[in-house]
Write a protein that holds these residues in place. Structure first.
Motif, PDB file in Angstrom:
ATOM      1  N   THR A 501       0.802  -1.223   0.000  1.00 23.58           N
ATOM      2  CA  THR A 501       0.000   0.000   0.000  1.00 23.58           C
ATOM      3  C   THR A 501       0.832   1.268   0.000  1.00 23.58           C
ATOM      4  O   THR A 501       0.297   2.350  -0.099  1.00 23.58           O
ATOM      5  CB  THR A 501      -0.926   0.014   1.221  1.00 23.58           C
ATOM      6  OG1 THR A 501      -0.112   0.004   2.400  1.00 23.58           O
ATOM      7  CG2 THR A 501      -1.824  -1.199   1.242  1.00 23.58           C
ATOM      8  N   VAL A 794      -9.993   1.315   2.525  1.00 21.60           N
ATOM      9  CA  VAL A 794      -9.714   0.979   3.912  1.00 21.60           C
ATOM     10  C   VAL A 794      -8.361   1.552   4.300  1.00 21.60           C
ATOM     11  O   VAL A 794      -7.347   1.290   3.622  1.00 21.60           O
ATOM     12  CB  VAL A 794      -9.721  -0.545   4.138  1.00 21.60           C
ATOM     13  CG1 VAL A 794      -9.510  -0.865   5.621  1.00 21.60           C
ATOM     14  CG2 VAL A 794     -11.035  -1.144   3.660  1.00 21.60           C
ATOM     15  N   TYR A 801      -5.588  -3.685   7.743  1.00 29.23           N
ATOM     16  CA  TYR A 801      -5.276  -4.573   6.626  1.00 29.23           C
ATOM     17  C   TYR A 801      -6.108  -5.847   6.707  1.00 29.23           C
ATOM     18  O   TYR A 801      -6.582  -6.369   5.696  1.00 29.23           O
ATOM     19  CB  TYR A 801      -3.790  -4.906   6.610  1.00 29.23           C
ATOM     20  CG  TYR A 801      -3.295  -5.381   5.273  1.00 29.23           C
ATOM     21  CD1 TYR A 801      -2.637  -4.519   4.407  1.00 29.23           C
ATOM     22  CD2 TYR A 801      -3.507  -6.692   4.847  1.00 29.23           C
ATOM     23  CE1 TYR A 801      -2.207  -4.942   3.168  1.00 29.23           C
ATOM     24  CE2 TYR A 801      -3.072  -7.128   3.611  1.00 29.23           C
ATOM     25  CZ  TYR A 801      -2.431  -6.245   2.777  1.00 29.23           C
ATOM     26  OH  TYR A 801      -2.008  -6.670   1.544  1.00 29.23           O
ATOM     27  N   SER A 804      -9.481  -4.916   5.404  1.00 27.46           N
ATOM     28  CA  SER A 804      -9.463  -4.761   3.953  1.00 27.46           C
ATOM     29  C   SER A 804      -9.523  -6.111   3.259  1.00 27.46           C
ATOM     30  O   SER A 804     -10.260  -6.296   2.282  1.00 27.46           O
ATOM     31  CB  SER A 804      -8.201  -4.000   3.529  1.00 27.46           C
ATOM     32  OG  SER A 804      -8.081  -3.958   2.129  1.00 27.46           O
ATOM     33  N   THR A 819     -13.398  -2.677  -3.498  1.00 29.24           N
ATOM     34  CA  THR A 819     -12.637  -2.260  -2.313  1.00 29.24           C
ATOM     35  C   THR A 819     -11.180  -2.047  -2.686  1.00 29.24           C
ATOM     36  O   THR A 819     -10.667  -2.631  -3.649  1.00 29.24           O
ATOM     37  CB  THR A 819     -12.717  -3.315  -1.207  1.00 29.24           C
ATOM     38  OG1 THR A 819     -12.052  -4.509  -1.627  1.00 29.24           O
ATOM     39  CG2 THR A 819     -14.160  -3.640  -0.855  1.00 29.24           C
ATOM     40  N   SER A 820     -10.518  -1.196  -1.914  1.00 29.86           N
ATOM     41  CA  SER A 820      -9.073  -0.994  -2.073  1.00 29.86           C
ATOM     42  C   SER A 820      -8.463  -0.796  -0.695  1.00 29.86           C
ATOM     43  O   SER A 820      -9.148  -0.401   0.253  1.00 29.86           O
ATOM     44  CB  SER A 820      -8.777   0.211  -2.969  1.00 29.86           C
ATOM     45  OG  SER A 820      -9.261   1.408  -2.387  1.00 29.86           O
ATOM     46  N   ASN A 821      -7.187  -1.074  -0.606  1.00 35.64           N
ATOM     47  CA  ASN A 821      -6.484  -1.062   0.680  1.00 35.64           C
ATOM     48  C   ASN A 821      -5.343  -0.066   0.656  1.00 35.64           C
ATOM     49  O   ASN A 821      -4.493  -0.108  -0.237  1.00 35.64           O
ATOM     50  CB  ASN A 821      -5.946  -2.466   0.980  1.00 35.64           C
ATOM     51  CG  ASN A 821      -4.996  -2.469   2.157  1.00 35.64           C
ATOM     52  OD1 ASN A 821      -5.274  -1.862   3.183  1.00 35.64           O
ATOM     53  ND2 ASN A 821      -3.868  -3.126   1.995  1.00 35.64           N
TER      54      ASN A 821
END
Length: 1020
Positions: A501, A794, A801, A804, A819-821
Motif C-alpha cells: 500500500t 480501507v 489490513y 481490507s 474495495t481498495s487497501n
C-alpha cells in the motif's frame, strides 16, 4: 629448580610419561620443543584424541566444563592422572625455556560461574521480564569470554609446540559444538512434527535449519531482513542459533589471524606478541566502526553480522595475549585496585542489562564495547584470589556453567513451547517451570550426547565422520518433511513483507513560492512536468519582502510603500494557511534594493545597504518568516543572483484620498516632503554591492529564525554563462523557461531532504494546547447511485489490513462494490514521536505522516466510503512531539492529542465527499506468541478509552462519519474478543476468520456508500 617468579622449571632435557607430570607448571620452549611435545602442568589438560595426539589448553564459550574440548581436565596443585589408559603410549618432553615463561590456564571454576551468570541473563531476558531489557548482552559476555579462552588455548599450544594444529583444533570444535546443536535441531523438528509450532514458525524452519547446519544462519537473517524480536511475528525456534554461527565463523578466522600475527613476531630478534596484538587491534577497530556504520541504516545488520560483532571476541583475544605470561596480577598498584575495578565492571554490566535494548542506537558500537570491556575486567577479577573469584566459583554456579551450552541451546524452544497462552501460568511460576525443564534437558543432553562424543567413547573419528554425514542428511530430510505442504502466507504476512500500500514513488513535495517578479518566473506553465514537486506561486510583482516608508522606483517615482504593497503579506500568509505546503519558498528583493526613506521628519533617503535601512529590513524580514512558518510549513529562502534589469514597475496604484480636507492636505504635504532630496533615478537593483548585502541579510535572518537558505546565485554562477546567462535569465531579471526547468530540477532533491529531516508539517505538538480543528463547512456526501458500483477504501494500521482483506473477500464476485487497501503497517493516526511496544522503544517512521498520502489516495480511488481504524499504536506508551514525558491514553494530554489528530484525519478523508466509517477497536493481548503477558498496551481500560474517543470524534463530525461497532459485535461471538482461534497472536485476525468479519461488515459499508452517514442532529 624454580624460575624468577617461583615457578618450577624442569631440568634440561627432562622427559616424562604423561602419568608422571610434576605438581607445578613447567614451561616448554617453543624453539626447542618438537610439534608432538606439549606443555603440561597443574591445571593443564591432557587430551586424548582419536589420532593419539595429546594437547593442552583452556576452553571456549560453549565448553561446559572448561576443558579443552577433549573432556579431560585437572585441578588443584597436582596433575590428575586420567582414569583411562590411552590407546598409545604418550610422552611429554620438557626442555629448558629460553624465552619468557608461559603460565598454563587450565580449568578455572570461576569462569564456569561467569558462564552461568551470562546464560541466566539470557534466560531472564527471554522470559520477557520488564526489569532486564538488556539481558541479551549475556550473549555479548559469552563472546568476550569465548575470545579469551580460545585465544588462550591457541597461544599455549603454539608456545608448547611451535605451531597450531589447525586440523585438530577445528575437529575439536566440531566434536564439542555440533552434536549438541544438531540434537537441538532434531528436537525442534520433532516438536514441529507433533504440532507445537505455528505455520509461520514452520515456514521459518524451512530455511533456518539448513542455514543453521551450515553455521551461517546469521547471514541468512540479514539477507531475509529478519529482526531480532520482531513485532507481531512468532519467533523461529532456531532464532538464537545466530550467535552460534557468529562463534563458529570466528573459530575459523581466529587461528588464521593468530598464526599470521605470530609469524610476523618471529622476524624480531626476540619473539613478541606485539604484531599479533596489532593485528587483533586493527580487526577489532574495523569491526567496531562497521558496527556503528551499519547501525545507521539497519540495526539488524549491525546486530547479526559476524563482522560487526567480532569486536567483542577480539577484546577477549587481546586479554588472552595480555595474560599469556601470568594469570595472576603482579604485586603493585594494578593488583591493589583491580578488585575495585571489578566491582565497577559488575555494576556497569548490571546497569547495561537494566537500560539497554536491541534498538538503543547508543549500543552500536559503544554499548557493546562497554560490555566487552566490563566482561574482560570481570574475567581478570575472577581469576584473582578474592571475593569475586569465590562468588563465581560457587558450586551451583560452576555446575550451571558446566552445562551452559546446552542450556542456551535448549532454552529457546522450551520457552516458545511453554508460553503463557499454553499454560495459563503467571510469569514467575512459568519461569521456574521453563528453567527446570531447560536445565533437566541440558543435563541429560550433556551426559548422553555431549560427553560421550567429545571423549571418543562414542563415534570414534572414522565412524563418527560417516555417521555425521548420515545425521546431516537426516536433519535436512526431516526439515523438508516437517515443513512440507505448508499453507501460503496470510495476506497480512505478505503485506508485512512487501508493504504494497505504500506509494510507488515518493510523495510530491508541495511547494508554495512567495515573492516578487523573480518568484513569478518559477510558476510552471500549463502542461509542464516538474519531477517530484507540486509548485504553486503567490507572486506580487513590484513589491518587496519588506514594506515600510517611501520607495523610489527606477523611473524616479516616489511611492508610499504600504499603498502598493501593504496587503501583500496577508495574501501570502493566507495562501500558506489554505494550501498547507511542505515548503514555503521565498524569493525576492528587487524593490528591497531600491532607495528608501523610512519617514518624513528627521529622515533622509538612504540606499538599501545603509545600516539604518538594513536594521529595518532585518526586523521586517524576520517578521515575514515568522508569519509564513506559523502554520507549521518549513520556510526556505533563495539568494538573489545578479540583475541587469531595465524593467520599470507598473503604474502607481491610486491612493484613496481622505474626505477630510485637512487630512488630505496633510497627506499631500507629507508626500511632497518625502519626495524632496530624492536621488537621481536609476536601476538600483542592478548594484552588485546592494545584492551582496541583501543576500547576507537574508542568510543571517534565516539562520536566526531556523529557516533554510539555498544559494541559487552561487548555483547559477557555476553554469555556462554565469548568473546572467541569456538562456537562463529573462531580460536580466527573472528566469527563462530553460532557467526555470534547471532551477526546479536543482531544488527538488534539496527540498525533499529538508522535508524528510523535519517533523511532519501538520503534526501538532502535544504541549501546544491547540484547540480542536474546526469542522469544515457542511457538504453533501458523495454516495453511489443505484446501479452504480460503490467504492470503498480501507485505511489504518495492520488490523485495518485484516479488515481490507475481509471486505475484499466479501466483495469478490460482486459487481456493486469495489474495495481498495491503503493500510500502513506500523502507523498510527496520532502521528509523530516515540513509542514503547513489547517493552522496546522505537520511533514512528516518516512514511506514517498520512497528510502526505491520504490526498493522493483519495484522488486515485475516489471512494464513497473510507473505513478507518487504528488502535494498537494509539494505546501504547507514547512520547509525542514537543513533549519530554512518556504518557498513555487516558491521560488528558494524549486524549486531546489523539482527538485532534483523529478529527484532522476525518477532515482530510472526508474532504472529497466520502463518508468516513470509524471502526471501534476490540480488546487484545499483544505478544502472546512471543511469550509476553501483562503488557501495559494490552490493558482493557486503554482500549475502552480509545473507543470513547472514536465515538466522541464521530459526534463532532455529524453528517460525515459513522461508527461501525466491531468491538461489541466481536465480544458477542463464541470465544469472545481475545480468542486464539480467531487471533493467534492476540491482536491480528487469522485468515480463516476474515470471511466472518467480511460478511458482517460488508453490508454496513455498502449501506453507507449508498445512503451516506446518519443525518446530523437538528441544530448540530
Amino acid at each position: 629448580m624454580k624460575d624468577g617468579r617461583g615457578r618450577i622449571a624442569p631440568p634440561e632435557g627432562a622427559r616424562f610419561h604423561w602419568e608422571d607430570l610434576p605438581e607445578a607448571p613447567v614451561d616448554a620452549d617453543p624453539d626447542d620443543t618438537p610439534a608432538t611435545t606439549v606443555e603440561v602442568g597443574a591445571g593443564d589438560v591432557v587430551d586424548r584424541d582419536d589420532d593419539g595426539e595429546a594437547g593442552a589448553g583452556g576452553g571456549d564459550l560453549d565448553d561446559g566444563d572448561g576443558d579443552d574440548g577433549g573432556g579431560r581436565r585437572t585441578g588443584g596443585a597436582a596433575t590428575t592422572v586420567l582414569e583411562r589408559e590411552p590407546r598409545a603410549v604418550r610422552r611429554v618432553e620438557r626442555r629448558r625455556s629460553t624465552a619468557t615463561t608461559v603460565e598454563p590456564l587450565g580449568h578455572r571454576p570461576a569462569l564456569d560461574g561467569l558462564r552461568a551468570v551470562a546464560v541466566a541473563a539470557v534466560l531472564v531476558y527471554h522470559a520477557r521480564f520488564e526489569w532486564i531489557p538488556g539481558g541479551f548482552l549475556g550473549v555479548s559476555a559469552f563472546f568476550t569470554l569465548s575470545g579469551f579462552l580460545i585465544t588462550s588455548l591457541l597461544l599455549r599450544e603454539h608456545a608448547g609446540s611451535g605451531g597450531v594444529d589447525l586440523r585438530r583444533f577445528w575437529r575439536r570444535r566440531f566434536r564439542r559444538l555440533l552434536p549438541a546443536s544438531w540434537t537441538t535441531i532434531a528436537l525442534v523438528l520433532a516438536m514441529g512434527a507433533i504440532g507445537l509450532w505455528t505455520t509461520d514458525q514452520l515456514r521459518d524452519l524451512r530455511s533456518d535449519v539448513p542455514f543453521s547446519l551450515a553455521e551461517i544462519v546469521n547471514w541468512h537473517f540479514i539477507a531475509a531482513d529478519r529482526s531480532y524480536g520482531a513485532q507481531f511475528v512468532a519467533p523461529s525456534p532456531l532464532e538464537h542459533f545466530w550467535s552460534l554461527s557468529v562463534e563458529q565463523q570466528f573459530y575459523v578466522l581466529l587461528p588464521l589471524l593468530l598464526l599470521g600475527g605470530l609469524a610476523l613476531g618471529r622476524r624480531r630478534a626476540e619473539r613478541s606478541l606485539a604484531p599479533l596484538v596489532g593485528v587483533l587491534a586493527v580487526v577489532g577497530l574495523a569491526s567496531a566502526v562497521a558496527n556503528g556504520v551499519f547501525a545507521r541504516s539497519s540495526i539488524d545488520r549491525a546486530y547479526f553480522g559476524t563482522d560487526t560483532r567480532m569486536v567483542e571476541m577480539v577484546v577477549g583475544a587481546l586479554l588472552a595475549c595480555a595474560m599469556l605470561h601470568g594469570i595472576r596480577l603482579r604485586p603493585g598498584p594494578l593488583r591493589r585496585i583491580w578488585p575495585a575495578l571489578s566491582v565497577v565492571a559488575v555494576v556497569v554490566t548490571l546497569w547495561l542489562w537494566h537500560v539497554a535494548t536491541v534498538e538503543s542506537t547508543w549500543m552500536y558500537p559503544w554499548g557493546f564495547l562497554l560490555t566487552a570491556a566490563a566482561t574482560a575486567t570481570i574475567i581478570v577479577g575472577a581469576l584473582q584470589p578474592g571475593v569475586l573469584g569465590s562468588v563465581m566459583s560457587w558450586r551451583p554456579l560452576v555446575w550451571i556453567g558446566g552445562i551452559s551450552y546446552g542450556i542456551y541451546l535448549l532454552h529457546w524452544p522450551v520457552f516458545l513451547w511453554l508460553t503463557p497462552a499454553r499454560t495459563g501460568w503467571a510469569p514467575w511460576p512459568l519461569f521456574a517451570l521453563r528453567v527446570a525443564v531447560t536445565i533437566t534437558a541440558a543435563f541429560v543432553m550433556h551426559r548422553v550426547v555431549e560427553q560421550p562424543i567429545r571423549l571418543g567413547d562414542v563415534l570414534p573419528s572414522p565412524r563418527g565422520a560417516a555417521l555425521a554425514g548420515v545425521a546431516l542428511i537426516a536433519l535436512i530430510g526431516g526439515d523438508a518433511v516437517v515443513t512440507n505442504d505448508l499453507p501460503a502466507p496470510s495476506a497480512l504476512e505478505q503485506a508485512s513483507a512487501s508493504q504494497p500500500t505504500a506509494p510507488p514513488a515518493p510523495p510530491l513535495v508541495k511547494v508554495l513560492v512567495v515573492g516578487d517578479e523573480l518568484a513569478g518566473t518559477l510558476q510552471p506553465v500549463a502542461g509542464e512536468e516538474v519531477d517530484g514537486l507540486e509548485v504553486s506561486v503567490a507572486a506580487a510583482p513590484s513589491c518587496g519582502l519588506t514594506v515600510g516608508g517611501y520607495v523610489q522606483v527606477a523611473d524616479g517615482r516616489i511611492e508610499r510603500d504600504p499603498d502598493r504593497c501593504g496587503a501583500v503579506r496577508d495574501t501570502w500568509t493566507a495562501a500558506v494557511e489554505q494550501q498547507r505546503p511542505d515548503i514555503v519558498l521565498v524569493w525576492g528583493g528587487v524593490r528591497d534594493l531600491a532607495n528608501r526613506r523610512l519617514g518624513v521628519e528627521d529622515q533622509s533617503w538612504l540606499p538599501s545597504n545603509d545600516p539604518a535601512i538594513a536594521d529595518f529590513q532585518r526586523a521586517d524580514v524576520g517578521a515575514l518568516l515568522d508569519g509564513l512558518s506559523s502554520t507549521g510549513s518549513r520556510v526556505v529562502v533563495l539568494t538573489v543572483p545578479r540583475l541587469e534589469s531595465q524593467v520599470l514597475p507598473g503604474p502607481t496604484p491610486p491612493v484613496v484620498v481622505s474626505s477630510d480636507p485637512q487630512r488630505a492636505a496633510l497627506s499631500t504635504y507629507r508626500d511632497e516632503v518625502a519626495a524632496s532630496g530624492a536621488p537621481a533615478p536609476s536601476h538600483t537593483e542592478n548594484d552588485p554591492a546592494r545584492i551582496d548585502a541583501w543576500n547576507q541579510l537574508l542568510t543571517a535572518v534565516a539562520a536566526d529564525r531556523g529557516a533554510d537558505v539555498l544559494d541559487l546565485a552561487g548555483e547559477l554562477r557555476t553554469r555556462t554563462g554565469g548568473e546572467l546567462a541569456p538562456q537562463l535569465r529573462d531580460v536580466g531579471l527573472g528566469l527563462t523557461a530553460e532557467g526555470r526547468s534547471l532551477v526546479l530540477e536543482w531544488l527538488e532533491p534539496q527540498l525533499r531532504e529538508i522535508t524528510e529531516r523535519t517533523a511532519p508539517a501538520s503534526t501538532p505538538s502535544v504541549a501546544s494546547e491547540a484547540p480542536l480543528p474546526p469542522a469544515p463547512p457542511p457538504a453533501p456526501r458523495r454516495t453511489a447511485a443505484p446501479g452504480r458500483r460503490a467504492t470503498v477504501m480501507v485505511a489504518g494500521d495492520s488490523v485495518a489490513y485484516n479488515y481490507s482483506t475481509a471486505l475484499a473477500g466479501w466483495a469478490q464476485g460482486r459487481s456493486d462494490v469495489r474495495t481498495s487497501n491503503v493500510a500502513q503497517l506500523g502507523c498510527p493516526i496520532a502521528r509523530g514521536g516515540d513509542f514503547r511496544f513489547l517493552r522496546n522503544f522505537n520511533e514512528f517512521p516518516g512514511r506514517c505522516d498520512w497528510s502526505a498520502t491520504f490526498p493522493g489516495w483519495l484522488a486515485e480511488r475516489d471512494p464513497n466510503v473510507v473505513v478507518l481504524t487504528s488502535g494498537i499504536w494509539e494505546v501504547v506508551d507514547r512520547k509525542l512531539p514537543g513533549d519530554s514525558r512518556w504518557r498513555h491514553i487516558g491521560q488528558p494530554e494524549i486524549d486531546d492529542y489523539l482527538l485532534r489528530e483523529l478529527l484532522s484525519a476525518i477532515d482530510v478523508l472526508g474532504s472529497k465527499g466520502a463518508t468516513v466509517a470509524l471502526v471501534t477497536y476490540p480488546h487484545f493481548d499483544a505478544g502472546q506468541d512471543q511469550g509476553f503477558t501483562g503488557l501495559p498496551e494490552s490493558e482493557p481500560a486503554r482500549v475502552d478509552r480509545l473507543n470513547e474517543i472514536i465515538r466522541h470524534a464521530a459526534s463532532l463530525r455529524p453528517g460525515v462519519t459513522a461508527v461501525i461497532d466491531l468491538q461489541t459485535w466481536l465480544a458477542s461471538q463464541p470465544g469472545g474478543e481475545v480468542d486464539p482461534a480467531k487471533r493467534q497472536d492476540g491482536l491480528h485476525f487469522l485468515d480463516s476468520y476474515l470471511p466472518t468479519i467480511g460478511e458482517w461488515m460488508g453490508p454496513q459499508v455498502l449501506e453507507l456508500a449508498r445512503n451516506g452517514p446518519p443525518p446530523a442532529p437538528a441544530g448540530g
